[in-house]
Design a protein around this motif. Structure first.
Motif, PDB file in Angstrom:
ATOM      1  N   GLY A   1     -60.726  38.858 -23.503  1.00  0.00           N
ATOM      2  CA  GLY A   1     -60.612  37.462 -23.917  1.00  0.00           C
ATOM      3  C   GLY A   1     -60.213  36.355 -22.789  1.00  0.00           C
ATOM      4  O   GLY A   1     -59.628  35.336 -23.311  1.00  0.00           O
ATOM      5  N   ARG A   2     -60.520  36.651 -21.495  1.00  0.00           N
ATOM      6  CA  ARG A   2     -60.001  35.794 -20.382  1.00  0.00           C
ATOM      7  C   ARG A   2     -61.255  35.027 -20.098  1.00  0.00           C
ATOM      8  O   ARG A   2     -62.379  35.522 -20.220  1.00  0.00           O
ATOM      9  CB  ARG A   2     -59.513  36.691 -19.394  1.00  0.00           C
ATOM     10  N   THR A   3     -60.946  33.867 -19.579  1.00  0.00           N
ATOM     11  CA  THR A   3     -61.959  32.872 -19.128  1.00  0.00           C
ATOM     12  C   THR A   3     -61.791  32.460 -17.756  1.00  0.00           C
ATOM     13  O   THR A   3     -60.851  31.891 -17.348  1.00  0.00           O
ATOM     14  CB  THR A   3     -62.116  31.761 -20.099  1.00  0.00           C
ATOM     15  N   PHE A   4     -62.871  32.602 -16.773  1.00  0.00           N
ATOM     16  CA  PHE A   4     -62.861  31.724 -15.586  1.00  0.00           C
ATOM     17  C   PHE A   4     -63.671  30.711 -15.659  1.00  0.00           C
ATOM     18  O   PHE A   4     -64.642  30.397 -16.537  1.00  0.00           O
ATOM     19  CB  PHE A   4     -63.463  32.724 -14.457  1.00  0.00           C
ATOM     20  N   PHE A   5     -63.498  29.725 -14.916  1.00  0.00           N
ATOM     21  CA  PHE A   5     -64.425  28.459 -14.791  1.00  0.00           C
ATOM     22  C   PHE A   5     -65.061  28.399 -13.327  1.00  0.00           C
ATOM     23  O   PHE A   5     -64.346  28.341 -12.313  1.00  0.00           O
ATOM     24  CB  PHE A   5     -63.715  27.146 -14.930  1.00  0.00           C
ATOM     25  N   GLY A   6     -66.242  28.522 -13.423  1.00  0.00           N
ATOM     26  CA  GLY A   6     -67.028  28.510 -11.867  1.00  0.00           C
ATOM     27  C   GLY A   6     -68.354  28.909 -12.159  1.00  0.00           C
ATOM     28  O   GLY A   6     -69.079  28.583 -13.173  1.00  0.00           O
TER      29      GLY A   6
ATOM     30  N   LEU B   1     -56.621  40.696 -10.296  1.00  0.00           N
ATOM     31  CA  LEU B   1     -57.156  39.686  -9.319  1.00  0.00           C
ATOM     32  C   LEU B   1     -57.369  38.444 -10.024  1.00  0.00           C
ATOM     33  O   LEU B   1     -57.781  37.289  -9.179  1.00  0.00           O
ATOM     34  CB  LEU B   1     -58.390  40.293  -8.890  1.00  0.00           C
ATOM     35  N   GLY B   2     -57.419  38.233 -11.306  1.00  0.00           N
ATOM     36  CA  GLY B   2     -57.565  37.040 -12.122  1.00  0.00           C
ATOM     37  C   GLY B   2     -56.587  36.097 -12.417  1.00  0.00           C
ATOM     38  O   GLY B   2     -56.631  35.180 -13.148  1.00  0.00           O
ATOM     39  N   GLY B   3     -55.335  36.573 -12.055  1.00  0.00           N
ATOM     40  CA  GLY B   3     -53.962  36.395 -12.543  1.00  0.00           C
ATOM     41  C   GLY B   3     -53.729  34.930 -12.158  1.00  0.00           C
ATOM     42  O   GLY B   3     -53.070  33.973 -12.756  1.00  0.00           O
ATOM     43  N   HIS B   4     -54.259  34.423 -10.745  1.00  0.00           N
ATOM     44  CA  HIS B   4     -54.013  32.914 -10.449  1.00  0.00           C
ATOM     45  C   HIS B   4     -55.646  32.387 -10.356  1.00  0.00           C
ATOM     46  O   HIS B   4     -55.700  31.747  -9.321  1.00  0.00           O
ATOM     47  CB  HIS B   4     -53.267  32.964  -9.322  1.00  0.00           C
ATOM     48  N   HIS B   5     -56.414  32.456 -11.339  1.00  0.00           N
ATOM     49  CA  HIS B   5     -57.674  32.209 -11.066  1.00  0.00           C
ATOM     50  C   HIS B   5     -57.939  30.765 -11.141  1.00  0.00           C
ATOM     51  O   HIS B   5     -58.749  30.242 -10.224  1.00  0.00           O
ATOM     52  CB  HIS B   5     -58.517  32.643 -12.371  1.00  0.00           C
ATOM     53  N   ASP B   6     -56.840  29.709 -11.528  1.00  0.00           N
ATOM     54  CA  ASP B   6     -56.901  28.510 -11.640  1.00  0.00           C
ATOM     55  C   ASP B   6     -56.587  28.054 -10.181  1.00  0.00           C
ATOM     56  O   ASP B   6     -57.245  26.976  -9.620  1.00  0.00           O
ATOM     57  CB  ASP B   6     -56.098  27.873 -12.653  1.00  0.00           C
ATOM     58  N   THR B   7     -55.798  28.465  -9.635  1.00  0.00           N
ATOM     59  CA  THR B   7     -55.411  28.186  -8.184  1.00  0.00           C
ATOM     60  C   THR B   7     -56.583  28.687  -7.251  1.00  0.00           C
ATOM     61  O   THR B   7     -56.933  28.002  -6.279  1.00  0.00           O
ATOM     62  CB  THR B   7     -54.052  29.072  -7.847  1.00  0.00           C
ATOM     63  N   ALA B   8     -57.067  29.826  -7.366  1.00  0.00           N
ATOM     64  CA  ALA B   8     -58.066  30.375  -6.797  1.00  0.00           C
ATOM     65  C   ALA B   8     -59.205  29.108  -6.762  1.00  0.00           C
ATOM     66  O   ALA B   8     -59.950  28.962  -5.722  1.00  0.00           O
ATOM     67  CB  ALA B   8     -58.625  31.584  -7.137  1.00  0.00           C
ATOM     68  N   ALA B   9     -59.628  28.721  -7.955  1.00  0.00           N
ATOM     69  CA  ALA B   9     -60.795  27.959  -8.228  1.00  0.00           C
ATOM     70  C   ALA B   9     -60.390  26.639  -7.547  1.00  0.00           C
ATOM     71  O   ALA B   9     -61.306  25.836  -7.066  1.00  0.00           O
ATOM     72  CB  ALA B   9     -60.945  27.621  -9.698  1.00  0.00           C
ATOM     73  N   ALA B  10     -59.308  26.033  -7.585  1.00  0.00           N
ATOM     74  CA  ALA B  10     -58.862  24.854  -6.947  1.00  0.00           C
ATOM     75  C   ALA B  10     -58.930  24.754  -5.516  1.00  0.00           C
ATOM     76  O   ALA B  10     -59.369  23.975  -5.005  1.00  0.00           O
ATOM     77  CB  ALA B  10     -57.308  24.500  -7.374  1.00  0.00           C
ATOM     78  N   LEU B  11     -58.361  25.739  -5.026  1.00  0.00           N
ATOM     79  CA  LEU B  11     -58.375  26.091  -3.554  1.00  0.00           C
ATOM     80  C   LEU B  11     -59.924  25.898  -3.008  1.00  0.00           C
ATOM     81  O   LEU B  11     -60.303  25.448  -2.070  1.00  0.00           O
ATOM     82  CB  LEU B  11     -57.614  27.328  -2.919  1.00  0.00           C
ATOM     83  N   ALA B  12     -60.870  26.915  -3.772  1.00  0.00           N
ATOM     84  CA  ALA B  12     -62.191  26.899  -3.259  1.00  0.00           C
ATOM     85  C   ALA B  12     -62.991  25.740  -3.513  1.00  0.00           C
ATOM     86  O   ALA B  12     -63.699  25.171  -2.734  1.00  0.00           O
ATOM     87  CB  ALA B  12     -62.875  28.092  -4.296  1.00  0.00           C
ATOM     88  N   ASP B  13     -62.797  24.716  -4.706  1.00  0.00           N
ATOM     89  CA  ASP B  13     -63.236  23.677  -4.756  1.00  0.00           C
ATOM     90  C   ASP B  13     -62.798  22.650  -3.574  1.00  0.00           C
ATOM     91  O   ASP B  13     -63.367  21.596  -3.314  1.00  0.00           O
ATOM     92  CB  ASP B  13     -62.930  22.923  -6.053  1.00  0.00           C
ATOM     93  N   ALA B  14     -61.421  22.960  -2.997  1.00  0.00           N
ATOM     94  CA  ALA B  14     -61.066  22.068  -2.050  1.00  0.00           C
ATOM     95  C   ALA B  14     -61.829  22.355  -0.754  1.00  0.00           C
ATOM     96  O   ALA B  14     -61.474  21.884   0.443  1.00  0.00           O
ATOM     97  CB  ALA B  14     -59.445  22.035  -1.935  1.00  0.00           C
ATOM     98  N   GLY B  15     -62.544  23.559  -0.569  1.00  0.00           N
ATOM     99  CA  GLY B  15     -63.083  23.628   0.719  1.00  0.00           C
ATOM    100  C   GLY B  15     -62.544  25.191   1.409  1.00  0.00           C
ATOM    101  O   GLY B  15     -63.105  25.600   2.451  1.00  0.00           O
TER     102      GLY B  15
ATOM    103  N   PHE C   1     -46.112  30.734 -13.585  1.00  0.00           N
ATOM    104  CA  PHE C   1     -46.915  30.285 -12.286  1.00  0.00           C
ATOM    105  C   PHE C   1     -48.185  30.966 -12.514  1.00  0.00           C
ATOM    106  O   PHE C   1     -49.088  30.966 -11.880  1.00  0.00           O
ATOM    107  CB  PHE C   1     -46.087  30.924 -10.983  1.00  0.00           C
ATOM    108  N   LEU C   2     -48.420  31.868 -13.472  1.00  0.00           N
ATOM    109  CA  LEU C   2     -49.676  32.417 -13.732  1.00  0.00           C
ATOM    110  C   LEU C   2     -50.667  31.505 -14.538  1.00  0.00           C
ATOM    111  O   LEU C   2     -50.133  30.572 -15.166  1.00  0.00           O
ATOM    112  CB  LEU C   2     -49.384  33.590 -14.467  1.00  0.00           C
ATOM    113  N   ALA C   3     -51.862  31.660 -14.430  1.00  0.00           N
ATOM    114  CA  ALA C   3     -52.671  30.894 -14.912  1.00  0.00           C
ATOM    115  C   ALA C   3     -52.564  30.585 -16.497  1.00  0.00           C
ATOM    116  O   ALA C   3     -52.031  31.446 -17.198  1.00  0.00           O
ATOM    117  CB  ALA C   3     -54.221  31.212 -14.821  1.00  0.00           C
ATOM    118  N   THR C   4     -52.954  29.314 -17.011  1.00  0.00           N
ATOM    119  CA  THR C   4     -52.739  29.182 -18.206  1.00  0.00           C
ATOM    120  C   THR C   4     -53.505  30.108 -19.304  1.00  0.00           C
ATOM    121  O   THR C   4     -54.621  30.465 -19.195  1.00  0.00           O
ATOM    122  CB  THR C   4     -52.981  27.949 -18.798  1.00  0.00           C
ATOM    123  N   CYS C   5     -52.664  30.882 -20.316  1.00  0.00           N
ATOM    124  CA  CYS C   5     -53.421  31.829 -21.025  1.00  0.00           C
ATOM    125  C   CYS C   5     -54.341  31.045 -22.201  1.00  0.00           C
ATOM    126  O   CYS C   5     -54.088  29.985 -22.765  1.00  0.00           O
ATOM    127  CB  CYS C   5     -52.263  32.768 -21.756  1.00  0.00           C
ATOM    128  N   THR C   6     -55.225  32.107 -22.195  1.00  0.00           N
ATOM    129  CA  THR C   6     -56.218  31.703 -23.604  1.00  0.00           C
ATOM    130  C   THR C   6     -55.552  32.268 -24.684  1.00  0.00           C
ATOM    131  O   THR C   6     -54.557  32.810 -24.687  1.00  0.00           O
ATOM    132  CB  THR C   6     -57.607  32.577 -23.373  1.00  0.00           C
TER     133      THR C   6
END
Length: 329
Positions: free
Chosen positions: A58-63, A87-101, A280-285
């Motif tokens: 029931g989890r979703t990543f964006f990427g 490993l996906g608990g902070h996926h939004d932070t990981a994605a934001a950092l990745a998008d920032a380079g 601090f964990l990513a927003t839940c689905t």
């Protein structure tokens, strides 16, 4: 305030679509004499637009899976999850950092994940978790097929809860793991009970001087770290704390004020009013919320989506300041 599922998905997609997407690449750090295999995901700059990725349960990543990496000599950030996390608990932070380079590596700590809790809270993980960080960085700089994309001189760490303990140990903290520790004798922590029962750590705590900056969030447990234990922690730290008034549930560690007072150099300290430990964990689905109500429910009036936009922006700014500008697109 409850959000309809389609509204929540739209807000999350909006948060990552202002620029481009994070690319995702799955990997495994091979098992060896230093420990078992470590499952991980590398998040990285990608020039394609993001879309929803089924992360199972029931989890979703964006990427974008297997997207070509944009940029060279990119800074590396390693994320350490909390107790029984993943490993996906902070996926939004990981994605934001990745998008920032940045290239961001998230891992599952063996024996202390949602699927394998055999080592949770144990004396063993007090030394195994920091070793996992070193092994992961070794692999990212060596065995990972895209290692050439990483600037080995610009490495950061993000640690939450037990991952905060892990981070403090990895960057030079010397946890006091001895029998008779006063704060441990009255604790119900499994590691304390093992120490008082005569057990000893399986080896030394492994530090990694390649880490040049760290974000530490609600570190737990802090009873192993007196001021003397942290005297060698000298790299820049951004320290985040949940609100002590919101953490009387007994579920988690809280908060960061004690560590803030013990560090030899004052960190960039953020106390987040009305935030619970799990805020601090990513927003839940909706599916996650149905399964993990306590983890997914914030204090009345606390907007986790809006907070994470500020939180992620602060993380990007900190790592850019301490590690230098990332990729330019």
């Amino acid at each position: 305030m409850r959000r309809a599922p389609f509204v929540l998905s739209a807000l999350l997609l909006l948060a990552v679509s202002a620029a481009q997407a994070a690319g995702l690449r799955h990997f495994d750090v091979p098992a060896g004499p230093d420990g078992p295999a470590i499952r991980g995901v590398a998040w990285h700059p990608c020039a394609e637009p993001p879309h929803e990725i089924d992360a199972r349960g029931g989890r979703t990543f964006f990427g974008v899976n297997d997207c070509p990496i944009v940029g060279d000599k990119l800074p590396l950030i390693v994320i350490s999850h909390g107790r029984r996390g993943w490993l996906g608990g902070h996926h939004d932070t990981a994605a934001a950092l990745a998008d920032a380079g940045f290239i961001v590596v998230t891992i599952n700590h063996p024996t202390d994940t949602e699927r394998d809790t055999s080592g949770t809270d144990s004396l063993a993980v007090t030394v195994e978790r920091p070793a996992d960080i070193k092994r992961t960085i070794d692999y990212a700089l060596g065995g990972w097929p895209d290692a050439v994309r990483i600037d080995a001189g610009r490495i950061g760490l993000f640690g939450f809860s037990w991952g905060g303990y892990t981070g403090l140990a990895a960057i030079g903290g010397e946890p006091d793991l001895r029998r008779g520790l006063p704060s441990c004798q009255t604790s119900s922590l499994r590691a304390c009970k093992e120490l008082e029962g005569g057990e000893r750590p399986s080896g030394p705590v492994i530090h990694d001087p390649r880490i040049k900056a760290a974000i530490i969030v609600d570190p737990f447990p802090v009873l192993f770290f007196a001021a003397e234990s942290l005297k060698a922690v000298t790299i820049p730290i951004q320290l985040w704390s949940s609100d002590p008034a919101q953490n009387g549930d007994g579920l988690s560690g809280c908060c960061a004020a004690a560590i803030n007072d013990r560090l030899p150099s004052r960190p960039e300290f953020h106390l987040v009013q009305d935030a619970k430990h799990f805020s601090f964990l990513a927003t839940c689905t909706p599916a996650e919320t149905a399964k993990m109500v306590a983890i997914c429910t914030d204090a009345p009036g606390f907007d986790r989506v809006a907070f994470h936009q500020r939180f992620n922006a602060a993380a990007i700014a900190f790592f850019r300041t301490q590690l230098g500008e990332a990729a330019t697109r």
